[in-house]
Design an enzyme around this catalytic site. Structure first.
Site, PDB file in Angstrom:
ATOM      1  N   LYS A   1       0.892  -1.301   0.049  1.00  0.00           N
ATOM      2  CA  LYS A   1       0.011   0.070   0.080  1.00  0.00           C
ATOM      3  C   LYS A   1       0.797   1.255   0.028  1.00  0.00           C
ATOM      4  O   LYS A   1       0.497   2.197  -0.668  1.00  0.00           O
ATOM      5  CB  LYS A   1      -1.056   0.082   1.205  1.00  0.00           C
ATOM      6  CG  LYS A   1      -2.239  -0.762   1.077  1.00  0.00           C
ATOM      7  CD  LYS A   1      -3.280  -0.609   1.879  1.00  0.00           C
ATOM      8  CE  LYS A   1      -4.509  -1.538   1.582  1.00  0.00           C
ATOM      9  NZ  LYS A   1      -5.467  -1.372   2.506  1.00  0.00           N
TER      10      LYS A   1
ATOM     11  N   LYS B   1      -3.780 -10.220  -7.048  1.00  0.00           N
ATOM     12  CA  LYS B   1      -5.026 -10.309  -6.086  1.00  0.00           C
ATOM     13  C   LYS B   1      -6.107  -9.442  -6.794  1.00  0.00           C
ATOM     14  O   LYS B   1      -5.908  -8.250  -7.121  1.00  0.00           O
ATOM     15  CB  LYS B   1      -4.524 -10.276  -4.665  1.00  0.00           C
ATOM     16  CG  LYS B   1      -5.749 -10.544  -3.885  1.00  0.00           C
ATOM     17  CD  LYS B   1      -5.338 -10.090  -2.387  1.00  0.00           C
ATOM     18  CE  LYS B   1      -5.463  -8.530  -2.163  1.00  0.00           C
ATOM     19  NZ  LYS B   1      -6.144  -8.083  -0.955  1.00  0.00           N
TER      20      LYS B   1
ATOM     21  N   LYS C   1     -10.331  -4.520  -3.840  1.00  0.00           N
ATOM     22  CA  LYS C   1     -11.431  -3.351  -3.690  1.00  0.00           C
ATOM     23  C   LYS C   1     -10.625  -2.069  -4.289  1.00  0.00           C
ATOM     24  O   LYS C   1     -11.393  -1.110  -4.710  1.00  0.00           O
ATOM     25  CB  LYS C   1     -11.777  -3.191  -2.276  1.00  0.00           C
ATOM     26  CG  LYS C   1     -13.084  -4.123  -2.012  1.00  0.00           C
ATOM     27  CD  LYS C   1     -13.563  -3.493  -0.710  1.00  0.00           C
ATOM     28  CE  LYS C   1     -13.286  -4.744   0.493  1.00  0.00           C
ATOM     29  NZ  LYS C   1     -12.545  -4.069   1.552  1.00  0.00           N
TER      30      LYS C   1
HETATM   31  P1  TYM Z   1     -10.727  -6.804   3.444  1.00  0.00           P
HETATM   32  O1  TYM Z   1     -11.753  -5.699   3.796  1.00  0.00           O
HETATM   33  O2  TYM Z   1      -9.543  -6.308   2.490  1.00  0.00           O
HETATM   34  O3  TYM Z   1     -11.186  -8.089   2.773  1.00  0.00           O
HETATM   35  C1  TYM Z   1     -12.206  -8.729   3.291  1.00  0.00           C
HETATM   36  C2  TYM Z   1     -11.981 -10.437   3.460  1.00  0.00           C
HETATM   37  O4  TYM Z   1     -11.889 -10.727   1.915  1.00  0.00           O
HETATM   38  C3  TYM Z   1     -10.763 -11.588   1.704  1.00  0.00           C
HETATM   39  N1  TYM Z   1     -10.177 -11.314   0.426  1.00  0.00           N
HETATM   40  C4  TYM Z   1     -10.119 -11.978  -0.391  1.00  0.00           C
HETATM   41  N2  TYM Z   1     -10.144 -13.511  -0.336  1.00  0.00           N
HETATM   42  C5  TYM Z   1     -10.067 -14.032  -1.593  1.00  0.00           C
HETATM   43  N3  TYM Z   1      -9.507 -13.686  -2.747  1.00  0.00           N
HETATM   44  C6  TYM Z   1      -9.101 -12.213  -2.747  1.00  0.00           C
HETATM   45  N4  TYM Z   1      -9.049 -11.635  -3.880  1.00  0.00           N
HETATM   46  C7  TYM Z   1      -9.368 -11.290  -1.610  1.00  0.00           C
HETATM   47  N5  TYM Z   1      -9.527 -10.234  -1.341  1.00  0.00           N
HETATM   48  C8  TYM Z   1      -9.948  -9.961  -0.060  1.00  0.00           C
HETATM   49  C9  TYM Z   1      -9.859 -10.786   2.953  1.00  0.00           C
HETATM   50  O5  TYM Z   1      -8.732 -11.757   3.279  1.00  0.00           O
HETATM   51  C10 TYM Z   1     -10.671 -10.630   4.045  1.00  0.00           C
HETATM   52  O6  TYM Z   1     -10.764 -11.828   4.809  1.00  0.00           O
HETATM   53  N6  TYM Z   1      -7.887  -6.049   7.642  1.00  0.00           N
HETATM   54  C11 TYM Z   1      -9.161  -6.914   6.863  1.00  0.00           C
HETATM   55  C12 TYM Z   1     -10.249  -6.599   7.625  1.00  0.00           C
HETATM   56  C13 TYM Z   1     -10.112  -6.654   9.359  1.00  0.00           C
HETATM   57  C14 TYM Z   1     -10.475  -8.119   9.881  1.00  0.00           C
HETATM   58  C15 TYM Z   1     -10.204  -7.675  11.252  1.00  0.00           C
HETATM   59  C16 TYM Z   1     -10.490  -9.244   9.465  1.00  0.00           C
HETATM   60  C17 TYM Z   1     -10.087  -5.943  10.194  1.00  0.00           C
HETATM   61  N7  TYM Z   1     -10.053  -6.545  11.400  1.00  0.00           N
HETATM   62  C18 TYM Z   1     -10.215  -8.997  12.206  1.00  0.00           C
HETATM   63  C19 TYM Z   1     -10.436 -10.509  10.340  1.00  0.00           C
HETATM   64  C20 TYM Z   1     -10.309 -10.368  11.652  1.00  0.00           C
HETATM   65  C21 TYM Z   1      -9.309  -6.367   5.757  1.00  0.00           C
HETATM   66  O7  TYM Z   1      -9.238  -5.037   5.217  1.00  0.00           O
HETATM   67  O8  TYM Z   1     -10.142  -7.210   5.074  1.00  0.00           O
END
Ligand code: TYM
Length: 331
Positions: A114, A193, A196
């Site tokens: 990032k 990957k 978003k």
């Molecule tokens: P975030 O919002 O980026 O993504 C949400 C969830 O989607 C999964 N993910 C994917 N899985 C498969 N293929 C992809 N291309 C892909 N892109 C995203 C992510 O691995 C995630 O599970 N930091 C985290 C949110 C968070 C969190 C937490 C998660 C904050 N606190 C505590 C678990 C526990 C995040 O930004 O995910």
């Protein structure tokens, strides 16, 4: 007592099939298995590290909350809450920041990626400490996530262990739970990957059938013509095979396996294969899109579905934070 499952999604953009196949679909499965005490939240404080406007951010929060409900999360079965409504998250994050070695944060690949793309801020750097707080406040044992979060989970275990050894047994070391599709790749660049923050290359959960068709038909595939799973030499086709395998499952039943699909498409060309991927995805995603549109007619009701969860989360997290403050000597 049932083991605790917890996970969150950051409202930093619309949800895509990667989020669904890697995380949200699994949240619903775990909830409906009845085997776990589930907590699912919107990590809205995390979204502050990115530069959306207040209006955009609020829209994303509603959008993701709606997707949670449309995908099948149910406030009667899971504790659904919003991170910023539970102050203990930010408070525990401060305590954890104070025991977290700088080196642990410096080696986080998501931070490195990032910061190469955008202007960095301190929140982006200490984000994994807040994520650790999110998890360990609830004694979560299992955290369903995509594999891009593995390094953050590893840090959560490190910090839980570090706190326990310095101040006495307090936290559980959480483990990641993955689906068969823990890393869905971008349709525009299958070596990256689906993310978003890079909308070009995303198939969004609420894309209309025509858009799904267009995006899949123009997904970047590889040279050659054989429909075969080989992530090194055929990353585009392999990604579509994984998506198709997931999209052929119905209810709790497993979908077609990759070898079954390879057999089915032997002798067929990429165009025929992609058309089949789109044809499976359209009915697979339709119920979520339709339910979401219905829920969106009354946005106030959506946030109400999180109110009971907010209260419960405050109770659980507040008690843990009190224990932490006592243990570290804040009197
Ligand atoms: P975030 O919002 O980026 O993504 C949400 C969830 O989607 C999964 N993910 C994917 N899985 C498969 N293929 C992809 N291309 C892909 N892109 C995203 C992510 O691995 C995630 O599970 N930091 C985290 C949110 C968070 C969190 C937490 C998660 C904050 N606190 C505590 C678990 C526990 C995040 O930004 O995910």
């Amino acid at each position: 007592m049932k083991p605790i499952v917890l996970s969150g999604i950051t409202p930093s953009g619309k949800l895509h099939v990667g989020n669904y196949l890697g995380a949200l679909h699994n949240f619903v499965q775990l909830q409906n298995s009845g085997k776990y005490n589930c907590y699912f939240f919107l990590s809205d404080l995390h979204s502050l590290t990115e530069s959306a406007s207040p209006i955009e951010r609020a829209d994303h929060i509603i959008d993701i909350a709606t997707n949670y409900l449309a995908a099948g999360l149910d406030p009667k079965k899971s504790t659904l809450f919003i991170q910023s409504h539970v102050p203990a998250h930010a408070e525990l994050a401060w305590v954890l920041n104070s025991i977290c070695p700088m080196g642990e944060l410096e080696r986080m690949t998501q931070y490195k990626d990032k910061s190469a793309r955008m202007e960095t801020n301190a929140g982006l750097f200490t984000y994994p400490a807040l994520m650790t707080a999110d998890i360990i406040l609830y004694d979560a044992e299992f955290v369903p996530v995509g594999d891009d979060q593995d390094q953050h989970l590893e840090l959560a275990r490190t910090l839980a262990r570090k706190f326990n050894s310095r101040f006495g047994e307090t936290f559980i070391e959480p483990k990641a739970l993955h689906t068969a599709t823990p890393r869905v790749m971008s349709l525009a660049d299958p070596l990256k990957k689906m993310s978003k923050s890079v909308p070009n290359g995303c198939l969004f959960l609420d894309d209309e059938p025509e858009v799904i068709k267009k995006k899949i038909m123009s997904a970047v595939t590889d040279s050659g013509s054989e429909v075969k799973f080989d992530e090194a030499s055929k990353p585009g086709v392999s990604n579509l095979l994984m998506i198709l395998s997931a999209a052929t499952r119905h209810g709790g039943q497993a979908g077609k396996t990759i070898p079954e699909l390879e057999k089915e498409f032997a002798g067929k060309n990429y165009g025929q294969f992609k058309a089949a991927v789109a044809e499976s995805l359209i009915p697979y995603l339709a119920p979520i899109r339709e339910k979401k549109a219905k829920l969106m007619e009354d946005p106030k009701k959506i946030l109400k579905a999180f109110a009971t969860g907010d209260k419960k989360a405050n109770k659980v997290a507040g008690a843990k934070l009190k224990e932490v403050y006592e243990k570290v000597g804040l009197i």
